[in-house]
Design an enzyme around this catalytic site. Structure first.
Site, PDB file in Angstrom:
ATOM      1  N   GLY A   8       0.958  -1.204   0.338  1.00 53.37           N
ATOM      2  CA  GLY A   8       0.066   0.059  -0.314  1.00 53.37           C
ATOM      3  C   GLY A   8       0.661   1.137  -0.264  1.00 53.37           C
ATOM      4  CD  GLN A  12      -4.393   9.899   4.713  1.00 48.18           C
ATOM      5  OE1 GLN A  12      -4.462  11.328   4.973  1.00 48.18           O
ATOM      6  NE2 GLN A  12      -4.833   9.064   5.836  1.00 48.18           N
ATOM      7  CG  LEU A  78       1.330   0.834   5.063  1.00 49.34           C
ATOM      8  CD1 LEU A  78       1.132   2.253   5.191  1.00 49.34           C
ATOM      9  CD2 LEU A  78       0.784   0.558   7.183  1.00 49.34           C
ATOM     10  CB  ALA A  80      -6.619  -1.918   3.175  1.00 45.69           C
ATOM     11  CD  GLN A  81     -12.657  -1.033  -0.406  1.00 43.98           C
ATOM     12  OE1 GLN A  81     -11.895   0.381  -0.838  1.00 43.98           O
ATOM     13  NE2 GLN A  81     -13.244  -1.318   0.227  1.00 43.98           N
ATOM     14  CB  THR A 123      -9.091   0.020  11.176  1.00 40.89           C
ATOM     15  OG1 THR A 123     -10.047   1.022  11.081  1.00 40.89           O
ATOM     16  CG2 THR A 123      -9.361  -1.520  10.824  1.00 40.89           C
ATOM     17  CD  GLU A 125     -15.989   1.319   9.931  1.00 39.88           C
ATOM     18  OE1 GLU A 125     -15.414   2.621  10.764  1.00 39.88           O
ATOM     19  OE2 GLU A 125     -16.540   0.731   9.941  1.00 39.88           O
ATOM     20  CE1 TYR A 147     -10.295  -0.924   5.977  1.00 41.30           C
ATOM     21  CE2 TYR A 147     -12.032  -0.118   7.266  1.00 41.30           C
ATOM     22  CZ  TYR A 147     -10.442  -0.248   6.649  1.00 41.30           C
ATOM     23  OH  TYR A 147      -9.522  -0.088   7.517  1.00 41.30           O
ATOM     24  CE  LYS A 151      -7.821  -2.578   7.124  1.00 39.12           C
ATOM     25  NZ  LYS A 151      -6.484  -2.943   6.779  1.00 39.12           N
ATOM     26  CG  HIS A 177      -4.675   8.348   9.846  1.00 41.01           C
ATOM     27  ND1 HIS A 177      -5.346   6.798  10.359  1.00 41.01           N
ATOM     28  CD2 HIS A 177      -3.622   7.577   9.271  1.00 41.01           C
ATOM     29  CE1 HIS A 177      -4.625   6.026  10.258  1.00 41.01           C
ATOM     30  NE2 HIS A 177      -3.741   6.004   9.413  1.00 41.01           N
TER      31      HIS A 177
END
Ligand code: NAP
Ligand code: GDD
Length: 344
Positions: A8, A12, A78, A80-81, A123, A125, A147, A151, A177
């Protein structure tokens, strides 16, 4: 010279982490997916300093090859979808990349070099329908999206390979972030990009979904430092990384307009809520139900105490500074776009 492999890398976090590791003298290897157009994304500006390897999280053979080429001391996973809304449209792809993909890379490490240290991008999430406020390393998980569920698998398999095979694996449970390199589908960058377009007269208004949703927002540059710190410890462990502050999507939008010199006031409720320019009376924000999610994470706020005490991590960029940076960058980028369009 230490070697790191980042999956990834063109996302970002991959870009900010690459910059950090290059500064620290690492040799940096990064995994890219093959696309029809070569695109280095967020690492275009440092592409000559990185060794790129084509591989995919869903293809364990490609990951074994990547590990063999890079022979890294540290792997940062890092890839991921990473867009929650898309995970309802592509639940299988999300699971294959974000869940099984983690087993793929852990197996590759086991086969090629079990001494290699591993960071997993877990995460907030996973907390979903939160079971405690604030959330820390002991808060039970309750994911609310394909998601989040995928995760959670990635999180547990990372822990399991630590306990089963003694691998040095760490999960960072990172809260939202953001930053200037954030994808424009995520709410913060969507807001700052649209605010810039409104400011420059290109767009009338901003359309949002659930403005009551609350998030704990920090800057990616600070959060990648926590990833690195986790892999420098004597023992592997899992850590929450957060600011401890929470704000609504509405608050974010208000701050972003403020930073562009536009005062916005909100009125009404539900789908009829609007944000109005206090000076001109123009409606600048509307609700569009197409951005609502089938199941929502209403509120996230993390407790970063463990990361602060054990890793010595501290964030350096405040919420205000982050929004200011994002708005200023988007105004500059939109101006560049306008100059380019006027030359065509
Ligand atoms: P991002 O900008 O969306 O980057 C995701 C990266 O994953 C991209 O480089 C993408 O490459 C790559 N990727 C996707 N599918 C892949 C596959 N099958 N094989 C190889 N690479 C693949 O995400 P981010 O914000 O940097 O986040 C980094 C990680 O942290 C993600 O795992 C995310 O889920 C997690 N996370 C993020 C946050 C946050 O708030 N940013 C918070 C907690 C956790 P392409 O360019 O080819 O698509
Ligand atoms: N994207 C988006 N677009 N979100 C909106 C909008 C809109 O127009 N309007 C309201 N929202 C709300 C979403 O419903 C959600 O509650 C909140 O804004 C944040 O959405 P996103 O910015 O898409 O991020 P996220 O919180 O769903 O997911 C991000 O953070 C996770 C960590 O908690 C991603 O970076 C994930 O990859 C990451 O794991």
């Amino acid at each position: 010279m230490k070697k790191a492999l980042i999956t990834g890398i063109n996302g970002q976090d991959g870009s900010f982490l690459s910059e950090l590791l290059l500064e620290k003298g690492y040799e940096v290897y990064g995994i890219l997916r093959r696309k029809s157009v070569v695109d280095y994304g967020n690492v275009t500006h440092i592409k000559d300093k990185i060794h790129f390897i084509y591989a995919d999280m869903t293809d364990v053979v490609s990951l074994i090859k990547a590990l063999n080429i890079a022979q890294p001391d540290e792997v940062y996973n890092l890839a991921a979808q990473s867009f929650v809304a898309t995970s309802w449209d592509q639940p299988i792809a999300t699971a294959e990349i974000d869940a099984v993909g983690v087993t793929n890379i852990l197996e590759a490490i086991r086969v090629v070099n079990p001494k290699c240290r591993y960071y997993q991008a877990s995460t907030s999430e996973m907390f979903g329908k939160v079971q405690a406020i604030p959330q820390d390393e002991n808060t039970p998980f309750y994911p609310r999206s394909p998601y989040g569920v995928a995760k959670l698998y990635g999180h547990w398999i990372t822990k399991n390979y630590r306990e089963s095979f003694g691998l040095f694996t760490c999960s960072g449970i990172l809260f939202n972030h953001e930053g200037e390199r954030r994808g424009k589908e995520f709410v913060t960058r969507k807001i700052t990009d649209t605010v810039a377009r409104i400011k420059l007269g290109l767009v009338d208004h901003l359309e949002l979904g659930n403005m009551d949703a609350k998030r704990d927002w920090g800057h990616s540059k600070d959060y990648v430092r926590a990833m690195w710190l986790m892999l420098q410890q004597d023992e592997p462990d899992d850590y929450v990384v957060a600011t401890g502050e929470t704000r609504s999507v509405r608050d974010f939008a208000k701050t972003a307009f403020d930073k562009a010199g536009i005062k916005v006031e909100f009125s009404g409720s539900g789908v009829d809520e609007i944000g109005t320019d206090v000076n001109s009376g123009k409606v600048l924000v509307r609700v569009n139900p197409k951005f609502f999610r089938p199941a929502e994470v209403e509120m996230l706020v993390g407790n970063p105490k463990k990361a602060e005490e054990k890793l010595g991590w501290k964030r350096e960029i405040s919420f205000d500074q982050m929004v200011e940076r994002m708005v200023a960058t988007d105004i500059t980028l939109v101006k560049q776009e306008m100059r380019y369009a006027s030359q065509l």
